[in-house]
Design a protein around this motif. Structure first.
Motif, short mmCIF file in Angstrom:
data_model
loop_
_atom_site.label_atom_id
_atom_site.label_comp_id
_atom_site.label_asym_id
_atom_site.label_seq_id
_atom_site.Cartn_x
_atom_site.Cartn_y
_atom_site.Cartn_z
N PRO A 124 0.84 -1.20 0.00
CA PRO A 124 0.00 0.00 0.00
C PRO A 124 0.88 1.25 0.00
N LYS A 125 0.28 2.39 -0.30
CA LYS A 125 1.03 3.64 -0.27
C LYS A 125 1.35 4.03 1.16
N LEU A 126 0.41 3.63 2.05
CA LEU A 126 0.48 4.13 3.42
C LEU A 126 0.08 3.01 4.37
N LEU A 127 0.84 2.84 5.43
CA LEU A 127 0.47 1.85 6.45
C LEU A 127 0.15 2.58 7.74
N LEU A 128 -1.04 2.30 8.26
CA LEU A 128 -1.44 2.89 9.54
C LEU A 128 -1.27 1.83 10.62
N LEU A 129 -0.67 2.20 11.73
CA LEU A 129 -0.48 1.24 12.81
C LEU A 129 -1.10 1.82 14.08
N ASP A 130 -2.10 1.09 14.60
CA ASP A 130 -2.84 1.59 15.77
C ASP A 130 -2.35 0.88 17.02
N GLU A 131 -1.41 1.46 17.72
CA GLU A 131 -0.83 0.90 18.94
C GLU A 131 -0.51 -0.58 18.78
N PRO A 132 0.25 -0.95 17.77
CA PRO A 132 0.42 -2.38 17.48
C PRO A 132 1.26 -3.12 18.51
N LEU A 133 1.98 -2.41 19.36
CA LEU A 133 2.84 -3.12 20.30
C LEU A 133 2.30 -3.05 21.72
N ALA A 134 1.10 -2.48 21.88
CA ALA A 134 0.57 -2.23 23.22
C ALA A 134 0.39 -3.53 24.02
N ALA A 135 0.13 -4.65 23.32
CA ALA A 135 -0.19 -5.89 24.04
C ALA A 135 1.06 -6.71 24.37
N LEU A 136 2.24 -6.22 23.99
CA LEU A 136 3.45 -7.03 24.18
C LEU A 136 4.20 -6.60 25.44
N ASP A 137 5.00 -7.52 25.99
CA ASP A 137 5.76 -7.16 27.18
C ASP A 137 6.97 -6.31 26.78
N ALA A 138 7.57 -5.64 27.79
CA ALA A 138 8.57 -4.61 27.53
C ALA A 138 9.73 -5.09 26.65
N LYS A 139 10.24 -6.27 26.97
CA LYS A 139 11.41 -6.78 26.26
C LYS A 139 11.09 -7.01 24.77
N LEU A 140 9.95 -7.70 24.56
CA LEU A 140 9.53 -8.02 23.20
C LEU A 140 9.20 -6.75 22.44
N LYS A 141 8.62 -5.79 23.15
CA LYS A 141 8.25 -4.51 22.56
C LYS A 141 9.47 -3.84 21.95
N GLU A 142 10.57 -3.85 22.72
CA GLU A 142 11.79 -3.20 22.26
C GLU A 142 12.30 -3.87 20.99
N ARG A 143 12.25 -5.23 20.99
CA ARG A 143 12.74 -5.95 19.82
C ARG A 143 11.88 -5.64 18.60
N MET A 144 10.52 -5.63 18.82
CA MET A 144 9.61 -5.37 17.71
C MET A 144 9.78 -3.95 17.18
N GLN A 145 10.12 -3.01 18.08
CA GLN A 145 10.36 -1.64 17.63
C GLN A 145 11.53 -1.61 16.65
N LEU A 146 12.62 -2.29 17.03
CA LEU A 146 13.79 -2.34 16.14
C LEU A 146 13.41 -2.99 14.81
N GLU A 147 12.62 -4.08 14.89
CA GLU A 147 12.21 -4.76 13.65
C GLU A 147 11.38 -3.84 12.77
N LEU A 148 10.47 -3.08 13.39
CA LEU A 148 9.61 -2.18 12.61
C LEU A 148 10.43 -1.11 11.90
#
Lengths: 364, 297
Positions: A152-176
């Motif tokens: 798509p031209k544009l991807l909207l992400l609505d709090e996609p990491l809110a349900a993850l724990d802190a450690k995993l959140k950090e890793r997913m942020q780097l991945e994103l």
């Protein structure tokens, strides 16, 4: 031309003005964050961009075209939902193939692109699994892969990491961040987590009560908040009440309640507004405040107090110092000195100092 | 008292009462029917004595004679097949009528939803027979419905029709009586669907009918199956509706069983028919359960 342009958009629910005359311009390839507390209108704005809701006033332009009246299924915009909204009756591969199937992509081409998308989010070999058999992080990746598979031209992400724990959140942020660089698609990311916004985005719009309070790069938002709300919302901040004592082109003198006269640096464009007697707050980051047993070096604003309490956080310690007048100031000290975990105990008398350019005086 | 012992006691206290109930009012009656199907008819109806003491000693009066009679006459197989067709048509018609209704209820806002559910179960507050008799009036030859229909047909040059005492009337009654049993499980299923799934489907390019066929319908299959079983199985053995609304040609297997017990007073043969019907119903229920277990939901 901006990829996404939001022009004076408002949205009202009964008496509640959820989005109030918001204008934003987001460039192609940008990682843009809408940051704000819950109820600030960021999700409503996102839903209007996706097409699930329509503005009461203003216009939304995608690639220069007004999208009013175009339903979500016909917008070249996909959303990663907070709950991921994976189809529970479909396998990972079927989930990711969904937008391709809807677009009428042939089975062979579809299979190839699903494979690529799975590899792109390191989920190769998971194609036959069902969402219920995946971990939270894996579901999140499937949701992202599904939303990106048809480019798509544009991807909207609505709090996609809110349900993850802190450690995993950090890793997913780097991945994103990596993924966004790789695919080059514009991301508009909604979050209430200021750390997440600072870590991820090129630019951030801080929203409060339906309005954009400030829009800037992360470092500028943090370093030069425009008002009290932004200073308080982004990171932690000492907000010291006071008024302007004197103001010239290159010097600003403040009279802070319970502290006395301090020097500060004037902010561009505020020369006219900061006349003596105008009240406001001095926003001072804890890491810019020094505390010591000896008097601070000349050139610092200085005062004295007692350590009231402290918070040991491993890499840093936050000390709460109660000044003689009862005003409390937070100071953050790194714990980098070898062999010493903390420098002060509660009750210690200390000097408090900061440089004139360390804080920002905010009148609203 | 050990923990394991206490846990098993707890389990027994919870499952015990329904188990006892089923044993008393389902298990034992079924066994009685199995036994009755193997006994001989009495001289004046009912059952012959289980054993007789004759010149050659005491002998048990058990035989497969009634089963032989069932399998030697294709009339009964035909009746079962016809009942199966009626039940199938009823289930399909109920599904087609109930699905949109259940969807509407499930997607209504809170208060209106409660009201609509109440309206669906409201007919249960009046007697089943009274509601079926009401259809005699609605479908009767002098009813507004029949007269209007025949007036319309006359306009098209078609001879007038009768509605009451026809297979059509039986099907109307069957569908009417069983509709709530389809609506309720469907509603219970549809209500649980996460609305975000439909948003996601739409966001990813699905039009409204694609959203229905690819998301809503597949996710509702357990509800469809439950509803189909709740309609099909009772409809298979029903006798009151064909009795009241049907003509001589609308006799179903339930009517024959009733006749065997009450009119012909051939209890063993009635029991044989009951056993076959029960076996069929169990087979269908098992098939539905098997299909449901293959669903990933």
């Amino acid at each position: 031309m901006a990829l996404l342009e939001i022009r004076g958009v408002s949205r009202r629910f009964g008496d509640f003005l959820a989005v109030d005359d918001v204008s934003l311009s987001i460039e192609a390839g940008e990682f843009f964050c809408l940051l704000g507390p819950s109820g600030s209108g960021k999700t409503t704005l996102l839903r209007m961009v996706a097409g699930f809701d329509a503005p009461d006033g203003g216009a939304i332009l995608l690639d220069g075209r007004d999208v009013a009246g175009i339903p979500p299924e016909k917008r070249d915009v996909h959303t990663v939902f907070q709950s991921y909204a994976l189809f529970p009756h479909m396998t990972v591969a079927q989930n990711i193939a969904f937008p391709l199937t809807m677009a009428g992509v042939g089975a062979e081409a579809s299979r190839r692109r699903v494979e690529e998308a799975l590899d792109g989010v390191s989920l190769g070999g998971m194609s036959g699994r069902y969402p219920s058999e995946l971990s939270g992080g894996q579901r999140q990746r499937v949701a992202v892969a599904r939303a990106l598979v048809d480019r798509p031209k544009l991807l909207l992400l609505d709090e996609p990491l809110a349900a993850l724990d802190a450690k995993l959140k950090e890793r997913m942020q780097l991945e994103l961040i990596t993924l966004q660089k790789e695919v080059g698609i514009t991301f508009v990311y909604v979050t209430h987590d200021q750390q997440e916004a600072l870590a991820l985005s090129h630019r951030i719009a801080v929203m409060n009560r339906g309005r954009v309070e400030q829009m800037d790069e992360p470092s500028r938002l943090y370093g030069s908040p425009r008002n009290r709300f932004v200073a308080d919302f982004i990171g932690t901040c000492n907000l010291l009440e006071g008024e302007v004592a004197a103001h010239s082109r290159d010097a600003l003198e403040l009279r802070l309640d319970g502290i006395g006269t301090v020097r500060s640096s004037p902010v561009e464009g505020q020369v006219e507004r900061l006349v003596p007697g105008v009240r406001g707050v001095l926003a001072l980051r804890p890491e810019k405040v020094a505390i010591s047993r000896e008097a601070p070096l000349p050139g610092h604003n200085r005062t004295t107090g007692k350590v009231f309490d402290f918070l040991y956080l491993g890499d840093v310690t936050i000390y709460v110092v109660e000044l003689d007048s009862g005003v409390r100031v937070e100071a953050m000290l790194p714990n980098s000195a070898p062999g010493r975990a903390k420098f002060f105990e509660a009750g210690d008398s200390v000097h408090v100092g900061w440089l004139p350019e360390a804080g920002v005086f905010l009148t609203d | 008292m050990s923990a394991a012992w206490r846990a098993s006691l707890q389990r027994f206290l919870i499952t015990g009462p329904p188990l006892v109930y089923l044993l008393l009012f389902f298990g034992i009656p079924t066994l009685i029917m199995v036994l009755a199907s193997l006994r001989l008819p009495g001289e004046f109806g009912g059952l012959a004595p289980l054993w007789e003491t004759g010149p050659s000693g005491t002998e048990l009066n058990l035989s497969l004679e009634s089963y032989g009679r069932f399998f030697s006459d294709s009339l009964y197989a035909w009746l079962f097949f016809k009942s199966f067709l009626y039940a199938l048509v009823t289930a399909v018609a109920c599904l087609l009528l109930a699905y949109p209704l259940a969807l509407l209820i499930a997607r209504s806002p809170g208060k209106r939803r409660d009201l609509l559910v109440l309206l669906v179960i409201l007919p249960f507050w009046s007697n089943f027979l009274i509601r079926v008799y009401a259809w005699m009036i609605i479908l009767g030859p002098e009813s507004v419905l029949t007269r209007t229909l025949n007036a319309l047909l006359a306009g098209l040059g078609i001879a007038p029709v009768e509605l009451l005492f026809t297979p059509f009337a039986v099907l109307v009654g069957l569908v009417y009586v069983h509709l709530p049993f389809m609506v309720l499980p469907l509603f219970a299923n549809l209500e649980k669907h996460d609305p975000a799934l439909l948003d996601a489907a739409q966001d990813l390019g699905a039009r409204s009918w694609q959203r229905f066929w690819r998301v809503t319908f597949p996710l509702s299959l357990p509800g469809v199956l439950a509803g189909a079983a709740l309609v099909f199985i009772p409809a298979l053995g029903i006798f009151a509706i064909p009795d009241i609304l049907g003509g001589t040609d609308s006799i179903l297997i339930g009517n024959v069983i009733k006749q065997q017990f009450l009119d012909a007073r051939d209890w063993p043969f009635g029991s044989v028919l009951s056993m076959v019907l029960t076996a069929l119903a169990v087979a269908f229920a098992a098939a539905a359960a098997w299909v449901a277990s293959r669903q990933r939901l």
